[in-house]
Design a protein around this motif. Structure first.
Motif, short mmCIF file in Angstrom:
data_model
loop_
_atom_site.label_atom_id
_atom_site.label_comp_id
_atom_site.label_asym_id
_atom_site.label_seq_id
_atom_site.Cartn_x
_atom_site.Cartn_y
_atom_site.Cartn_z
N GLY A 8 78.14 33.65 -38.37
CA GLY A 8 79.06 33.92 -37.28
C GLY A 8 78.59 33.51 -35.90
O GLY A 8 79.35 33.60 -34.94
N GLY A 9 77.36 33.08 -35.77
CA GLY A 9 76.89 32.66 -34.45
C GLY A 9 77.52 31.35 -34.03
O GLY A 9 78.27 30.72 -34.79
N GLY A 10 77.23 30.92 -32.80
CA GLY A 10 77.75 29.65 -32.33
C GLY A 10 77.77 29.60 -30.83
O GLY A 10 77.12 30.40 -30.15
N SER A 11 78.51 28.64 -30.31
CA SER A 11 78.62 28.45 -28.87
C SER A 11 80.02 28.81 -28.41
O SER A 11 81.00 28.47 -29.06
CB SER A 11 78.31 27.00 -28.52
N VAL A 12 80.09 29.46 -27.27
CA VAL A 12 81.38 29.90 -26.73
C VAL A 12 81.29 29.90 -25.21
O VAL A 12 80.20 30.05 -24.65
CB VAL A 12 81.74 31.30 -27.28
N GLN A 13 82.40 29.76 -24.56
CA GLN A 13 82.43 29.84 -23.10
C GLN A 13 82.47 31.29 -22.66
O GLN A 13 82.92 32.17 -23.40
CB GLN A 13 83.63 29.07 -22.56
N ALA A 14 82.04 31.51 -21.45
CA ALA A 14 82.07 32.86 -20.88
C ALA A 14 83.48 33.44 -20.97
O ALA A 14 84.46 32.74 -20.71
CB ALA A 14 81.59 32.83 -19.44
N GLY A 15 83.54 34.69 -21.36
CA GLY A 15 84.82 35.35 -21.54
C GLY A 15 85.34 35.29 -22.97
O GLY A 15 86.29 35.99 -23.32
N GLY A 16 84.71 34.46 -23.79
CA GLY A 16 85.15 34.31 -25.17
C GLY A 16 84.60 35.40 -26.07
O GLY A 16 83.91 36.33 -25.63
N SER A 17 84.91 35.27 -27.35
CA SER A 17 84.52 36.27 -28.35
C SER A 17 83.88 35.61 -29.56
O SER A 17 84.17 34.45 -29.88
CB SER A 17 85.75 37.06 -28.82
N LEU A 18 83.03 36.36 -30.21
CA LEU A 18 82.44 35.95 -31.49
C LEU A 18 82.32 37.18 -32.38
O LEU A 18 82.18 38.30 -31.88
CB LEU A 18 81.05 35.33 -31.30
N ARG A 19 82.34 36.95 -33.67
CA ARG A 19 82.15 38.04 -34.63
C ARG A 19 81.01 37.65 -35.57
O ARG A 19 81.11 36.65 -36.29
CB ARG A 19 83.42 38.27 -35.44
N GLU A 77 79.24 45.80 -48.45
CA GLU A 77 77.88 45.85 -47.94
C GLU A 77 77.71 44.83 -46.80
O GLU A 77 76.72 44.11 -46.74
CB GLU A 77 76.86 45.57 -49.06
N THR A 78 78.68 44.83 -45.91
CA THR A 78 78.68 43.87 -44.82
C THR A 78 78.77 44.57 -43.47
O THR A 78 79.61 45.46 -43.29
CB THR A 78 79.85 42.88 -44.97
N LEU A 79 77.92 44.16 -42.56
CA LEU A 79 77.91 44.67 -41.20
C LEU A 79 78.55 43.64 -40.29
O LEU A 79 78.28 42.45 -40.41
CB LEU A 79 76.48 44.94 -40.75
N PHE A 80 79.41 44.13 -39.39
CA PHE A 80 80.06 43.25 -38.43
C PHE A 80 79.67 43.65 -37.01
O PHE A 80 79.50 44.84 -36.72
CB PHE A 80 81.58 43.32 -38.57
N LEU A 81 79.58 42.65 -36.15
CA LEU A 81 79.42 42.90 -34.72
C LEU A 81 80.46 42.05 -33.99
O LEU A 81 80.35 40.81 -33.98
CB LEU A 81 78.01 42.56 -34.24
N GLN A 82 81.44 42.71 -33.45
CA GLN A 82 82.47 42.02 -32.66
C GLN A 82 82.01 41.99 -31.22
O GLN A 82 81.71 43.04 -30.64
CB GLN A 82 83.81 42.75 -32.77
N MET A 83 81.94 40.81 -30.65
CA MET A 83 81.46 40.64 -29.28
C MET A 83 82.57 40.02 -28.44
O MET A 83 83.03 38.91 -28.75
CB MET A 83 80.22 39.76 -29.26
N ASN A 84 83.00 40.72 -27.42
CA ASN A 84 84.08 40.27 -26.56
C ASN A 84 83.58 40.09 -25.13
O ASN A 84 82.54 40.61 -24.76
CB ASN A 84 85.23 41.27 -26.58
N SER A 85 84.36 39.36 -24.34
CA SER A 85 84.04 39.13 -22.93
C SER A 85 82.59 38.69 -22.76
O SER A 85 81.84 39.23 -21.93
CB SER A 85 84.31 40.41 -22.13
N LEU A 86 82.19 37.73 -23.55
CA LEU A 86 80.80 37.30 -23.54
C LEU A 86 80.40 36.67 -22.22
O LEU A 86 81.22 36.02 -21.54
CB LEU A 86 80.56 36.33 -24.69
N LYS A 87 79.14 36.88 -21.87
CA LYS A 87 78.59 36.39 -20.62
C LYS A 87 77.40 35.47 -20.93
O LYS A 87 76.78 35.60 -21.99
CB LYS A 87 78.10 37.57 -19.77
#
Length: 127
Positions: A8-19, A77-87
């Motif tokens: 789930g990692g990667g590159s995103v612009q500021a303000g974007g989201s990743l899970r 058996e899966t852990l999620f991390l939702q990340m919003n408004s990334l900086k």
């Protein structure tokens, strides 16, 4: 041997989201803690959030709750991390960790309390 497979990692612009996802395999039972940590270049590894056995209770670092949400699908058996408004300052390698032992308050986001680790996934946030 316990394995934690991250994605789930990667590159995103500021303000974007990743899970981010983390699948645990070969655990002997379901009574284990899971947590997310991150480490930016030149900085110490820091805790983001943790989930207790069963996935019902979650705990966050003081400055992480709000933009980050941790959850667990116990059936998968899966852990999620939702990340919003990334900086841009969220840029780091993000790690998944698990451990079967009880975690007292104050130790749940201590990396030394976790025995098993994923290889990490890079998150890059551009401005």
């Amino acid at each position: 041997q316990v394995q934690l497979e991250e994605s789930g990692g990667g590159s995103v612009q500021a303000g974007g989201s990743l899970r981010l996802s983390c699948v645990v395999t070969r655990y002997y039972n379901s009574n284990y803690w899971m947590a997310r940590f991150r480490q930016a270049p030149g900085k110490e590894r820091e805790g983001i959030a943790a989930v207790g056995p069963g996935g019902r209770d979650s705990y966050y670092a003081d400055d992480m709750e709000g933009r980050f949400t941790i959850s667990k699908d116990s059936a998968k058996e899966t852990l999620f991390l939702q990340m919003n408004s990334l900086k841009p300052e969220d840029t780091a390698v993000y790690y998944c960790a698990s451990d079967p032992n009880y975690k007292a308050p104050g130790s749940r986001l201590n990396s030394q309390e976790y025995r098993h680790w994923g290889l990490g996934t890079q998150v890059t946030v551009s401005s």
